[in-house]
Design a protein around this motif. Sequence first.
Motif, PDB file in Angstrom:
ATOM      1  N   SER A  87     -24.117  32.231  17.354  1.00  0.00           N
ATOM      2  CA  SER A  87     -26.140  32.979  16.974  1.00  0.00           C
ATOM      3  C   SER A  87     -27.441  32.541  17.164  1.00  0.00           C
ATOM      4  CB  SER A  87     -25.980  32.272  14.678  1.00  0.00           C
ATOM      5  OG  SER A  87     -25.764  30.762  15.331  1.00  0.00           O
ATOM      6  N   GLU A  88     -26.430  32.159  18.426  1.00  0.00           N
ATOM      7  CA  GLU A  88     -27.862  32.084  19.304  1.00  0.00           C
ATOM      8  C   GLU A  88     -29.068  33.151  19.314  1.00  0.00           C
ATOM      9  OE1 GLU A  88     -29.111  31.079  24.131  1.00  0.00           O
ATOM     10  OE2 GLU A  88     -27.513  32.351  23.953  1.00  0.00           O
ATOM     11  N   GLU A  89     -29.179  34.045  19.651  1.00  0.00           N
ATOM     12  CA  GLU A  89     -30.231  35.083  19.190  1.00  0.00           C
ATOM     13  C   GLU A  89     -31.509  34.949  17.684  1.00  0.00           C
ATOM     14  OE1 GLU A  89     -27.207  35.710  15.311  1.00  0.00           O
ATOM     15  OE2 GLU A  89     -27.093  35.639  17.353  1.00  0.00           O
ATOM     16  N   ASN A  90     -31.157  34.279  16.733  1.00  0.00           N
ATOM     17  CA  ASN A  90     -31.499  33.549  16.131  1.00  0.00           C
ATOM     18  C   ASN A  90     -32.847  32.902  16.806  1.00  0.00           C
ATOM     19  OD1 ASN A  90     -31.309  34.716  13.993  1.00  0.00           O
ATOM     20  ND2 ASN A  90     -29.531  32.979  13.039  1.00  0.00           N
ATOM     21  N   ALA A  91     -33.074  31.628  17.488  1.00  0.00           N
ATOM     22  CA  ALA A  91     -33.205  31.097  18.618  1.00  0.00           C
ATOM     23  C   ALA A  91     -34.213  31.884  19.657  1.00  0.00           C
ATOM     24  CB  ALA A  91     -32.598  29.831  19.135  1.00  0.00           C
ATOM     25  N   GLU A  92     -33.047  32.487  19.643  1.00  0.00           N
ATOM     26  CA  GLU A  92     -33.716  33.851  21.134  1.00  0.00           C
ATOM     27  C   GLU A  92     -35.061  34.756  20.873  1.00  0.00           C
ATOM     28  OE1 GLU A  92     -31.256  36.423  23.366  1.00  0.00           O
ATOM     29  OE2 GLU A  92     -29.774  34.044  24.232  1.00  0.00           O
ATOM     30  N   PHE A  93     -34.875  35.222  18.960  1.00  0.00           N
ATOM     31  CA  PHE A  93     -35.626  35.874  19.038  1.00  0.00           C
ATOM     32  C   PHE A  93     -36.758  35.393  18.173  1.00  0.00           C
ATOM     33  CE2 PHE A  93     -37.710  37.177  14.484  1.00  0.00           C
ATOM     34  CZ  PHE A  93     -38.067  38.583  14.824  1.00  0.00           C
ATOM     35  N   TRP A  94     -36.626  33.847  17.970  1.00  0.00           N
ATOM     36  CA  TRP A  94     -38.089  33.245  17.938  1.00  0.00           C
ATOM     37  C   TRP A  94     -39.126  32.857  18.960  1.00  0.00           C
ATOM     38  CZ3 TRP A  94     -39.928  28.880  19.163  1.00  0.00           C
ATOM     39  CH2 TRP A  94     -41.488  27.548  18.096  1.00  0.00           C
ATOM     40  N   VAL A  95     -38.102  32.202  20.075  1.00  0.00           N
ATOM     41  CA  VAL A  95     -38.570  31.967  21.476  1.00  0.00           C
ATOM     42  C   VAL A  95     -39.459  33.530  21.697  1.00  0.00           C
ATOM     43  CG1 VAL A  95     -38.539  31.758  23.798  1.00  0.00           C
ATOM     44  CG2 VAL A  95     -37.421  30.358  21.910  1.00  0.00           C
ATOM     45  N   ALA A  96     -39.010  35.367  21.935  1.00  0.00           N
ATOM     46  CA  ALA A  96     -39.533  36.385  21.716  1.00  0.00           C
ATOM     47  C   ALA A  96     -40.680  36.578  21.258  1.00  0.00           C
ATOM     48  CB  ALA A  96     -38.690  36.938  21.472  1.00  0.00           C
ATOM     49  N   CYS A  97     -40.542  36.155  19.751  1.00  0.00           N
ATOM     50  CA  CYS A  97     -41.974  36.277  18.785  1.00  0.00           C
ATOM     51  C   CYS A  97     -42.810  35.663  19.257  1.00  0.00           C
ATOM     52  CB  CYS A  97     -41.517  36.230  17.422  1.00  0.00           C
ATOM     53  SG  CYS A  97     -40.608  37.407  16.799  1.00  0.00           S
ATOM     54  N   GLU A  98     -42.321  34.049  19.967  1.00  0.00           N
ATOM     55  CA  GLU A  98     -43.997  32.987  20.542  1.00  0.00           C
ATOM     56  C   GLU A  98     -44.616  33.659  21.279  1.00  0.00           C
ATOM     57  OE1 GLU A  98     -45.271  29.917  18.836  1.00  0.00           O
ATOM     58  OE2 GLU A  98     -43.860  31.781  16.759  1.00  0.00           O
ATOM     59  N   ASP A  99     -44.187  34.134  22.044  1.00  0.00           N
ATOM     60  CA  ASP A  99     -44.035  34.501  23.656  1.00  0.00           C
ATOM     61  C   ASP A  99     -45.838  35.853  23.533  1.00  0.00           C
ATOM     62  OD1 ASP A  99     -44.596  35.196  26.970  1.00  0.00           O
ATOM     63  OD2 ASP A  99     -43.317  36.887  26.034  1.00  0.00           O
ATOM     64  N   TYR A 100     -44.119  36.269  22.216  1.00  0.00           N
ATOM     65  CA  TYR A 100     -45.222  38.414  22.120  1.00  0.00           C
ATOM     66  C   TYR A 100     -46.503  37.936  21.671  1.00  0.00           C
ATOM     67  CZ  TYR A 100     -46.605  41.531  19.355  1.00  0.00           C
ATOM     68  OH  TYR A 100     -46.711  43.023  18.647  1.00  0.00           O
ATOM     69  N   LYS A 101     -46.984  36.904  20.440  1.00  0.00           N
ATOM     70  CA  LYS A 101     -48.392  36.642  20.220  1.00  0.00           C
ATOM     71  C   LYS A 101     -49.272  35.632  21.429  1.00  0.00           C
ATOM     72  CE  LYS A 101     -46.082  34.148  16.351  1.00  0.00           C
ATOM     73  NZ  LYS A 101     -46.157  32.715  15.393  1.00  0.00           N
ATOM     74  N   LYS A 102     -48.806  35.460  22.381  1.00  0.00           N
ATOM     75  CA  LYS A 102     -49.957  34.484  23.513  1.00  0.00           C
ATOM     76  C   LYS A 102     -49.931  36.090  24.036  1.00  0.00           C
ATOM     77  CE  LYS A 102     -46.956  29.992  23.144  1.00  0.00           C
ATOM     78  NZ  LYS A 102     -46.124  30.087  24.024  1.00  0.00           N
ATOM     79  N   THR A 103     -49.594  37.189  23.904  1.00  0.00           N
ATOM     80  CA  THR A 103     -49.860  38.477  24.571  1.00  0.00           C
ATOM     81  C   THR A 103     -51.235  38.633  24.120  1.00  0.00           C
ATOM     82  OG1 THR A 103     -47.521  38.954  24.730  1.00  0.00           O
ATOM     83  CG2 THR A 103     -48.717  40.799  25.119  1.00  0.00           C
ATOM     84  N   LYS A 104     -52.399  39.415  25.567  1.00  0.00           N
ATOM     85  CA  LYS A 104     -53.572  39.607  25.279  1.00  0.00           C
ATOM     86  C   LYS A 104     -53.700  41.336  25.493  1.00  0.00           C
ATOM     87  CE  LYS A 104     -54.951  35.214  24.308  1.00  0.00           C
ATOM     88  NZ  LYS A 104     -54.615  35.202  23.209  1.00  0.00           N
ATOM     89  N   SER A 105     -53.258  41.601  26.020  1.00  0.00           N
ATOM     90  CA  SER A 105     -52.965  42.856  26.759  1.00  0.00           C
ATOM     91  C   SER A 105     -52.576  43.708  26.221  1.00  0.00           C
ATOM     92  CB  SER A 105     -52.561  43.244  28.132  1.00  0.00           C
ATOM     93  OG  SER A 105     -51.837  44.989  28.198  1.00  0.00           O
TER      94      SER A 105
END
Length: 181
Positions: A87-105
Amino acid sequence: MCKGLAALPHTCLERAKEIKTKLGTLLQKPDSAIDFIIPYPEKPEKPPKAQKPSPEEALQWRDSLEKLLQNPYGLASFRSFLRSEFSEENAEFWVACEDYKKTKSPVKMEEKAKKIYEEFIQTEAPKEVNIDHFTKAVTMKNLVEPSPSSFDMAQKRIFALMEKDSLPRYVRSEFYQELIK
């Protein structure tokens, strides 16, 4: 390389002159010590390895998934545990969302949103996370015009799922028990 000099005299002679010029430049004595400095590209800094937490710090993770996910070592340990449970996809999704929120462009945001959607949200996605139809519909609607909060509802649902379901099992696991010794 220059076989049959008669066939390619112009090209080979030009190449030979170019090599001679470069060699001549290299063989000249330097005028000063500065000429001895060879401009090697600096080695990229390696990210520091996640430092193993103290048992006291790891004990705090029992009650706070947020603290666990914010600690690089904790996140890595938790992901290893989730991988063992498929069930690693849950943590991967959470990390991807955190990274996404930091995106400025806006362009990068749109690219990342599409990638996250295709990897985790869409039906039959390679790492599809378990969210209800309503959350999926809201997320899809949010992606019409991507913003930093586009995945917030889905991310909160996955966080709650990990907090309620995965964290208690992680705390009982060998992964965690080794950290608090």
